[in-house]
Write a protein that holds these residues in place. Structure first.
Motif, short mmCIF file in Angstrom:
data_model
loop_
_atom_site.label_atom_id
_atom_site.label_comp_id
_atom_site.label_asym_id
_atom_site.label_seq_id
_atom_site.Cartn_x
_atom_site.Cartn_y
_atom_site.Cartn_z
N LYS A 10 -1.01 -0.17 -14.27
CA LYS A 10 -0.24 -0.77 -13.19
C LYS A 10 -0.58 -0.20 -11.81
N ASN A 11 -1.15 0.99 -11.78
CA ASN A 11 -1.47 1.61 -10.49
C ASN A 11 -2.83 1.17 -9.93
N VAL A 12 -3.56 0.35 -10.70
CA VAL A 12 -4.91 -0.08 -10.30
C VAL A 12 -4.88 -1.55 -9.90
N HIS A 13 -5.41 -1.86 -8.72
CA HIS A 13 -5.41 -3.23 -8.21
C HIS A 13 -6.82 -3.60 -7.75
N CYS A 14 -7.34 -4.70 -8.27
CA CYS A 14 -8.68 -5.18 -7.90
C CYS A 14 -8.59 -6.33 -6.91
N PHE A 15 -9.55 -6.37 -5.97
CA PHE A 15 -9.60 -7.42 -4.96
C PHE A 15 -11.01 -7.98 -4.89
N GLU A 16 -11.12 -9.30 -4.97
CA GLU A 16 -12.42 -9.94 -4.83
C GLU A 16 -12.89 -9.86 -3.39
N SER A 17 -11.99 -10.19 -2.48
CA SER A 17 -12.33 -10.14 -1.06
C SER A 17 -11.08 -9.91 -0.24
N LEU A 18 -11.04 -8.82 0.50
CA LEU A 18 -9.92 -8.53 1.39
C LEU A 18 -10.14 -9.12 2.78
N GLY A 19 -11.36 -9.56 3.06
CA GLY A 19 -11.68 -9.97 4.43
C GLY A 19 -11.78 -8.74 5.32
N THR A 20 -12.29 -8.92 6.51
CA THR A 20 -12.50 -7.78 7.41
C THR A 20 -11.18 -7.13 7.79
N PRO A 71 0.83 -1.21 0.00
CA PRO A 71 0.00 0.00 0.00
C PRO A 71 0.86 1.26 0.00
N LYS A 72 0.51 2.19 -0.89
CA LYS A 72 1.21 3.47 -0.97
C LYS A 72 0.18 4.59 -1.01
N ASN A 73 -0.47 4.78 0.13
CA ASN A 73 -1.48 5.84 0.26
C ASN A 73 -2.55 5.73 -0.83
N PRO A 74 -3.16 4.54 -0.99
CA PRO A 74 -4.08 4.34 -2.11
C PRO A 74 -5.41 5.07 -1.94
N ILE A 75 -6.07 5.30 -3.06
CA ILE A 75 -7.49 5.67 -3.04
C ILE A 75 -8.27 4.36 -3.03
N LEU A 76 -9.14 4.19 -2.04
CA LEU A 76 -9.89 2.94 -1.89
C LEU A 76 -11.26 3.11 -2.55
N VAL A 77 -11.49 2.33 -3.60
CA VAL A 77 -12.70 2.48 -4.42
C VAL A 77 -13.61 1.26 -4.24
N THR A 78 -14.86 1.51 -3.90
CA THR A 78 -15.88 0.46 -3.88
C THR A 78 -17.15 1.03 -4.47
N PHE A 79 -17.56 0.50 -5.62
CA PHE A 79 -18.78 0.99 -6.25
C PHE A 79 -19.70 -0.18 -6.55
N HIS A 80 -20.86 -0.19 -5.89
CA HIS A 80 -21.87 -1.21 -6.10
C HIS A 80 -22.95 -0.68 -7.04
N GLN A 87 -2.02 5.38 -6.51
CA GLN A 87 -2.33 3.96 -6.38
C GLN A 87 -3.82 3.82 -6.08
N ILE A 88 -4.48 2.89 -6.76
CA ILE A 88 -5.92 2.71 -6.60
C ILE A 88 -6.21 1.26 -6.22
N PHE A 89 -6.90 1.07 -5.09
CA PHE A 89 -7.38 -0.24 -4.67
C PHE A 89 -8.88 -0.29 -4.93
N ILE A 90 -9.32 -1.29 -5.70
CA ILE A 90 -10.75 -1.46 -5.99
C ILE A 90 -11.23 -2.77 -5.39
N THR A 91 -12.26 -2.71 -4.54
CA THR A 91 -12.92 -3.94 -4.09
C THR A 91 -14.12 -4.14 -5.00
N LEU A 92 -14.25 -5.34 -5.55
CA LEU A 92 -15.24 -5.61 -6.60
C LEU A 92 -16.66 -5.66 -6.04
N PRO A 93 -17.65 -5.33 -6.88
CA PRO A 93 -19.03 -5.21 -6.40
C PRO A 93 -19.67 -6.56 -6.09
N ASN A 94 -20.76 -6.47 -5.32
CA ASN A 94 -21.47 -7.69 -4.94
C ASN A 94 -22.44 -8.12 -6.04
#
Length: 366
Positions: free
Chosen positions: A263-273, A201-210, A236-243
């Motif tokens: 390269k600055n965008v990273h998607c995650f299916e589930s990070l867990g709590t 992590p490098k001070n990312p913008i955390l994106v979650t859009f449902h 750096q952008i962290f995206i948690t994928l929608p439900n």
């Protein structure tokens, strides 16, 4: 007391993890977890396995995931959920003292509706809240009408529940359960996060859009506006994928394609709590329309750009900036946020001791 806990999504499960741990440890309760919905979906990480990794036994798994994300698929899934849970409650009616439902999604409505003819008590959380851009609004109020015990997150929500029920009986304002995690979870270090998820992590913008499930026909347009924003950012952008909601695959596909091209965008299916809360802590700010931006971000002293109408009507702190889903407006707010120092925000959703209050109240109720 035999308590059956219904959980249909990874996000809702994570929110209530402190409560589940205390129910398991307290000999007064026999905890039985029923996993369904996206917990059993390969596309969403098959997170029923995570429940087991956390040390819980999954008492029963019920497949209710829709085949796709069209309105017909979602409506059909509601009917299938009611049908499957009708059979389940028929076999469990004499082996259940209380149903605890985690969340307000369409699957949860089906599971609770099927229990109604069997006269099994239901406990509901976060009733009385509004989210005008999601069909969860209608399901939430419907579950409130069917439940007997109500644990609300604010006093205003408690008053709405009383208006729906016509009586203050069984209504308790305990705050938001998710904040208990802040007192009980050990957040990951940057190196631990990198080891677990493959990116430092490098001070990312955390994106979650449902998806906005009320105006689901506009989700492709909204996604394109967000893509216009993200492609202009070097952060750096962290995206948690929608439900699994109506037209959710449009958003999912677009984000995954973006992560493959930048390269600055990273998607995650589930990070867990633990991973998700750590990501909030690492982030510069949150962008999207998730309830965690409304409820939890203030406790991390993080600003939130809340997009569109999905969370419209929910109480929130001064850290939340509402924004129409138009690229130029979003970019203007991002530019503005980068000029601000970190704030210190009061969270209107409580103090992080909700689970202890719930256990005490459950032991007192007949």
């Amino acid at each position: 007391m035999i308590v059956k806990v219904l959980t249909s999504s990874r996000a809702d499960y994570g929110i209530y993890l402190p409560l589940l741990k205390k129910l398991k440890q307290d000999q007064f309760f026999t905890l039985q977890i029923i996993a369904f919905g996206t917990h059993l979906s390969k596309n969403h990480g098959f997170t029923s396995d995570q429940i087991k990794k956390d040390g819980f036994e999954v008492y029963h798994e019920i497949e209710t995931t829709p085949l796709n994300d069209s309105p017909l698929d979602i409506a059909t899934a509601v009917g299938e959920t009611i049908k499957k849970f009708a059979t389940f409650w028929n076999s469990q009616k004499d082996k259940t003292d209380l149903i605890i439902c985690l969340g307000d999604r369409y699957e949860m409505f089906g599971a609770v509706a099927a229990s109604l003819p069997f006269n099994i008590r239901v406990a509901h959380f976060h009733g009385g809240e509004t989210s005008l851009g999601a069909i969860d609004e209608a399901f939430r109020h419907s579950i409130t009408a069917m439940a007997q015990l109500h644990f609300t997150s604010t006093e205003q929500s408690a008053k709405r529940v009383e208006a729906i029920k016509g009586s203050p009986e069984g209504i308790y304002n305990i705050g938001a359960m998710s904040l208990d995690n802040l007192n009980e979870l050990q957040l990951l270090t940057e190196k631990e996060f990198e080891k677990a998820f493959g990116v430092l992590p490098k001070n990312p913008i955390l994106v979650t859009f449902h998806p906005e499930t009320v105006a689901f026909d506009k989700n492709e347009l909204y996604t394109n506006e967000i893509l216009k924003v993200l492609t202009q950012l070097e952060d750096q952008i962290f995206i948690t994928l929608p439900n699994s909601d109506t037209n959710g695959n449009v958003i999912r596909k677009a984000f995954l394609e973006l992560s493959r091209s930048r390269k600055n965008v990273h998607c995650f299916e589930s990070l867990g709590t633990q991973g998700y809360f750590s990501a909030i802590a690492f982030s510069s700010f949150l962008l999207g329309n998730t309830s965690s931006g409304i409820i939890e971000a203030a406790s991390f002293n993080k600003y939130v750009i809340n997009l569109g109408d999905r969370q419209k009507g929910r109480e929130h702190g001064e850290n939340v900036i509402d924004c129409e889903i138009k690229a130029e407006y979003i970019l203007d707010i991002i530019t503005y946020l980068k000029t601000l120092s970190t704030g210190a925000f009061k969270n209107p959703y409580g103090d992080g001791h909700s689970s202890d209050k719930v256990l005490s109240l459950l032991k007192m109720t007949p």
